[in-house]
Design an enzyme around this catalytic site. Structure first.
Site, PDB file in Angstrom:
ATOM      1  N   ARG A  87       0.827  -1.225   0.000  1.00  0.00           N
ATOM      2  CA  ARG A  87       0.000   0.000   0.000  1.00  0.00           C
ATOM      3  C   ARG A  87       0.858   1.271   0.000  1.00  0.00           C
ATOM      4  O   ARG A  87       0.428   2.299   0.536  1.00  0.00           O
ATOM      5  CB  ARG A  87      -0.981   0.033   1.184  1.00  0.00           C
ATOM      6  CG  ARG A  87      -1.897  -1.144   1.285  1.00  0.00           C
ATOM      7  CD  ARG A  87      -2.895  -1.275   0.128  1.00  0.00           C
ATOM      8  NE  ARG A  87      -3.512  -2.573   0.196  1.00  0.00           N
ATOM      9  CZ  ARG A  87      -3.068  -3.636  -0.501  1.00  0.00           C
ATOM     10  NH1 ARG A  87      -2.059  -3.519  -1.354  1.00  0.00           N
ATOM     11  NH2 ARG A  87      -3.652  -4.792  -0.371  1.00  0.00           N
ATOM     12  N   SER A 138     -10.832  -0.915   4.200  1.00  0.00           N
ATOM     13  CA  SER A 138      -9.986  -1.157   5.377  1.00  0.00           C
ATOM     14  C   SER A 138      -9.374   0.162   5.829  1.00  0.00           C
ATOM     15  O   SER A 138      -8.710   0.832   5.049  1.00  0.00           O
ATOM     16  CB  SER A 138      -8.875  -2.139   5.042  1.00  0.00           C
ATOM     17  OG  SER A 138      -9.437  -3.411   4.846  1.00  0.00           O
ATOM     18  N   GLU A 163      -4.444   3.272   6.818  1.00  0.00           N
ATOM     19  CA  GLU A 163      -4.218   3.180   5.364  1.00  0.00           C
ATOM     20  C   GLU A 163      -4.873   4.400   4.696  1.00  0.00           C
ATOM     21  O   GLU A 163      -4.425   4.890   3.668  1.00  0.00           O
ATOM     22  CB  GLU A 163      -4.865   1.888   4.878  1.00  0.00           C
ATOM     23  CG  GLU A 163      -4.689   1.618   3.410  1.00  0.00           C
ATOM     24  CD  GLU A 163      -5.219   0.234   3.026  1.00  0.00           C
ATOM     25  OE1 GLU A 163      -4.984  -0.748   3.772  1.00  0.00           O
ATOM     26  OE2 GLU A 163      -5.879   0.137   1.988  1.00  0.00           O
TER      27      GLU A 163
HETATM   28  C1  LIG Z   1     -15.645  -0.437  -0.069  1.00  0.00           C
HETATM   29  C2  LIG Z   1     -14.170  -0.221  -0.257  1.00  0.00           C
HETATM   30  C3  LIG Z   1     -13.337  -1.312  -0.493  1.00  0.00           C
HETATM   31  C4  LIG Z   1     -11.960  -1.120  -0.674  1.00  0.00           C
HETATM   32  N1  LIG Z   1     -11.172  -2.202  -0.906  1.00  0.00           N
HETATM   33  C5  LIG Z   1      -9.844  -2.026  -1.107  1.00  0.00           C
HETATM   34  C6  LIG Z   1      -8.999  -3.149  -1.378  1.00  0.00           C
HETATM   35  O1  LIG Z   1      -9.425  -4.286  -1.458  1.00  0.00           O
HETATM   36  N2  LIG Z   1      -7.680  -2.911  -1.561  1.00  0.00           N
HETATM   37  C7  LIG Z   1      -7.143  -1.669  -1.518  1.00  0.00           C
HETATM   38  O2  LIG Z   1      -5.939  -1.514  -1.721  1.00  0.00           O
HETATM   39  N3  LIG Z   1      -7.927  -0.595  -1.258  1.00  0.00           N
HETATM   40  C8  LIG Z   1      -9.253  -0.748  -1.062  1.00  0.00           C
HETATM   41  N4  LIG Z   1     -10.049   0.348  -0.790  1.00  0.00           N
HETATM   42  C9  LIG Z   1      -9.420   1.681  -0.680  1.00  0.00           C
HETATM   43  C10 LIG Z   1      -9.370   2.472  -1.978  1.00  0.00           C
HETATM   44  O3  LIG Z   1     -10.347   2.057  -2.917  1.00  0.00           O
HETATM   45  C11 LIG Z   1      -7.989   2.415  -2.631  1.00  0.00           C
HETATM   46  O4  LIG Z   1      -6.990   2.917  -1.778  1.00  0.00           O
HETATM   47  C12 LIG Z   1      -7.944   3.193  -3.952  1.00  0.00           C
HETATM   48  O5  LIG Z   1      -6.726   2.927  -4.578  1.00  0.00           O
HETATM   49  C13 LIG Z   1      -8.093   4.707  -3.775  1.00  0.00           C
HETATM   50  O6  LIG Z   1      -8.306   5.261  -5.063  1.00  0.00           O
HETATM   51  P1  LIG Z   1      -9.145   6.615  -5.246  1.00  0.00           P
HETATM   52  O7  LIG Z   1      -9.157   6.924  -6.698  1.00  0.00           O
HETATM   53  O8  LIG Z   1     -10.471   6.499  -4.594  1.00  0.00           O
HETATM   54  O9  LIG Z   1      -8.213   7.631  -4.492  1.00  0.00           O
HETATM   55  P2  LIG Z   1      -8.641   8.842  -3.559  1.00  0.00           P
HETATM   56  O10 LIG Z   1      -9.219   8.305  -2.301  1.00  0.00           O
HETATM   57  O11 LIG Z   1      -9.451   9.814  -4.326  1.00  0.00           O
HETATM   58  O12 LIG Z   1      -7.209   9.461  -3.270  1.00  0.00           O
HETATM   59  C14 LIG Z   1      -6.254   8.720  -2.531  1.00  0.00           C
HETATM   60  C15 LIG Z   1      -4.891   9.391  -2.728  1.00  0.00           C
HETATM   61  O13 LIG Z   1      -4.477   9.194  -4.076  1.00  0.00           O
HETATM   62  C16 LIG Z   1      -4.183  10.441  -4.683  1.00  0.00           C
HETATM   63  N5  LIG Z   1      -4.536  10.342  -6.099  1.00  0.00           N
HETATM   64  C17 LIG Z   1      -5.751  10.101  -6.638  1.00  0.00           C
HETATM   65  N6  LIG Z   1      -5.669  10.115  -7.974  1.00  0.00           N
HETATM   66  C18 LIG Z   1      -4.370  10.353  -8.287  1.00  0.00           C
HETATM   67  C19 LIG Z   1      -3.649  10.517  -9.507  1.00  0.00           C
HETATM   68  N7  LIG Z   1      -4.247  10.450 -10.696  1.00  0.00           N
HETATM   69  N8  LIG Z   1      -2.322  10.780  -9.442  1.00  0.00           N
HETATM   70  C20 LIG Z   1      -1.687  10.883  -8.249  1.00  0.00           C
HETATM   71  N9  LIG Z   1      -2.312  10.759  -7.061  1.00  0.00           N
HETATM   72  C21 LIG Z   1      -3.636  10.496  -7.080  1.00  0.00           C
HETATM   73  C22 LIG Z   1      -5.056  11.446  -3.937  1.00  0.00           C
HETATM   74  O14 LIG Z   1      -4.548  12.768  -4.066  1.00  0.00           O
HETATM   75  C23 LIG Z   1      -4.948  10.913  -2.524  1.00  0.00           C
HETATM   76  O15 LIG Z   1      -3.726  11.313  -1.939  1.00  0.00           O
HETATM   77  C24 LIG Z   1     -11.424   0.178  -0.614  1.00  0.00           C
HETATM   78  C25 LIG Z   1     -12.264   1.277  -0.372  1.00  0.00           C
HETATM   79  C26 LIG Z   1     -13.620   1.078  -0.205  1.00  0.00           C
HETATM   80  C27 LIG Z   1     -14.505   2.275   0.009  1.00  0.00           C
END
Ligand SMILES: Cc1cc2nc3c(=O)[nH]c(=O)nc-3n(C[C@H](O)[C@H](O)[C@H](O)COP(=O)(O)OP(=O)(O)OC[C@H]3O[C@@H](n4cnc5c(N)ncnc54)[C@H](O)[C@@H]3O)c2cc1C
Length: 310
Positions: free
Chosen positions: A176, A224, A294
């Site tokens: 992560r 998580s 996380e």
């Molecule tokens: C129901 C649920 C289940 C989940 N299951 C998992 C799982 O199984 N495994 C897992 O790893 N995670 C899981 N997650 C967490 C989450 O989905 C991941 O961490 C995901 O990668 C976050 O992506 P996001 O686009 O929503 O990022 P955001 O939450 O919008 O942003 C997270 C970070 O990434 C940065 N960011 C976003 N886009 C970019 C870009 N284009 N360039 C650079 N930085 C960027 C943002 O500025 C911020 O710092 C889950 C979340 C939920 C709600």
């Protein structure tokens, strides 16, 4: 807080969708947090570069929001510019066994396309609601692997508007974690497609069924909340500490999966942060293990981040 007038004028001259004092809560999975001073939507890497240059030249903070599934945005909102990536920045094109995907593409959309097109090997991304950019930032993954395993290269736009192509080795990927250059925004990535599509689809189907049975997917969460410590599971430690159902304001520890902290409907970002900190403190006292969130803090909290305050 309004942006400086000169910056607003310069942004408007780019003719991009631009909203001031823009609510963000509905753009996050926890459904909390205050507004962005400005929400700007960009469709191409060129537009992304132009906004980054303007922000840098005006000394204005800038953050990119993916699908908001791993951020806890402060109730007082985010100062400066929040960016969303759409259109060209959320496309996917396959050529032989290479798949180019936009940084703003949502993984569930990618997986639906993969099933339709017969693209194999993306099972590590099943059930993760983030975008490609957010997933790379977090090196998101599951027991089936992580996005880092699939990467051939990543294209980022830097604060000076230049574009850089990075190899997976440049990203120092870990559990992560991913190290991007300061201020870099992922505009696209190239993934390598491997294996057999039917086998991938079957793996995904069983995996998603198991998730549905074990995770509280019907209420706002960020998945998580804590990373798993080496050799253990954060959910197990929270449950063993007797914290299922622990509540602060409108935030509660899920009874179904203790590593999920839920918004019952009325939670504020402060409630959720307080609950994260309380769980962390009680697990440390009762299990002797210090959990690490996380979920990332974003916006104007007016106090230090996770590591400095516990
Ligand atoms: C129901 C649920 C289940 C989940 N299951 C998992 C799982 O199984 N495994 C897992 O790893 N995670 C899981 N997650 C967490 C989450 O989905 C991941 O961490 C995901 O990668 C976050 O992506 P996001 O686009 O929503 O990022 P955001 O939450 O919008 O942003 C997270 C970070 O990434 C940065 N960011 C976003 N886009 C970019 C870009 N284009 N360039 C650079 N930085 C960027 C943002 O500025 C911020 O710092 C889950 C979340 C939920 C709600």
């Amino acid at each position: 807080m309004p942006l400086p007038a000169a910056l607003t004028t310069a942004l408007r001259s780019l003719h991009l969708p631009f909203e001031e004092d823009a609510p963000l809560a509905r753009r996050t999975w926890w459904r909390v947090g205050g507004p962005a001073d400005a929400l700007v939507t960009v469709s191409t890497a060129g537009q992304l570069a132009a906004v980054q240059r303007l922000a840098r030249d005006h000394g204005c903070p800038l953050m990119v929001l993916g699908n908001g599934s791993n951020v806890l945005i402060a109730d007082s909102g985010v100062r400066g510019i929040v960016l969303r990536l759409v259109d060209e920045l959320s496309q996917s094109t396959a050529e032989d066994d290479l798949l180019k995907v936009g940084g703003g593409l949502r993984l569930p959309v990618l997986l639906a396309r993969a099933e339709k097109q017969g693209w194999p090997g993306l099972e590590a991304l099943a059930g993760i609601p983030g975008t490609v950019g957010g997933a790379i930032r977090m090196n998101a993954g599951t027991s089936l692997g992580e996005i880092g395993d699939l990467l051939e290269s990543v294209e980022v736009v830097l604060p000076d508007g230049s574009i850089q192509t990075l190899s997976p080795a440049d990203l120092h990927l870990g559990y992560r974690t991913c190290v991007l250059p300061p201020g870099a925004i992922v505009s696209s990535a190239t993934l390598r497609l491997r294996g057999d599509a039917a086998a991938s689809n079957e793996l995904i189907r069983t995996f998603l069924e198991r998730r549905k049975a074990t995770q509280p997917l019907d209420m706002p969460s960020c998945g998580s909340t804590f990373r798993n410590p080496p050799g253990d599971a954060a959910g197990r430690l929270i449950e063993a500490s007797g914290l299922k159902g622990l509540r602060i304001g409108g935030a509660v520890v899920s009874e179904k999966h203790a590593n999920f902290l839920l918004n019952t409907g009325e939670a504020t970002a402060e409630d959720l942060r307080a609950l994260v900190e309380r769980v962390r403190q009680l697990v440390a006292e009762r299990q002797g293990v210090r959990l690490h969130p996380e979920v990332l803090l974003a916006g104007d909290w007016g106090r230090p981040g996770w590591d400095a305050d516990t």
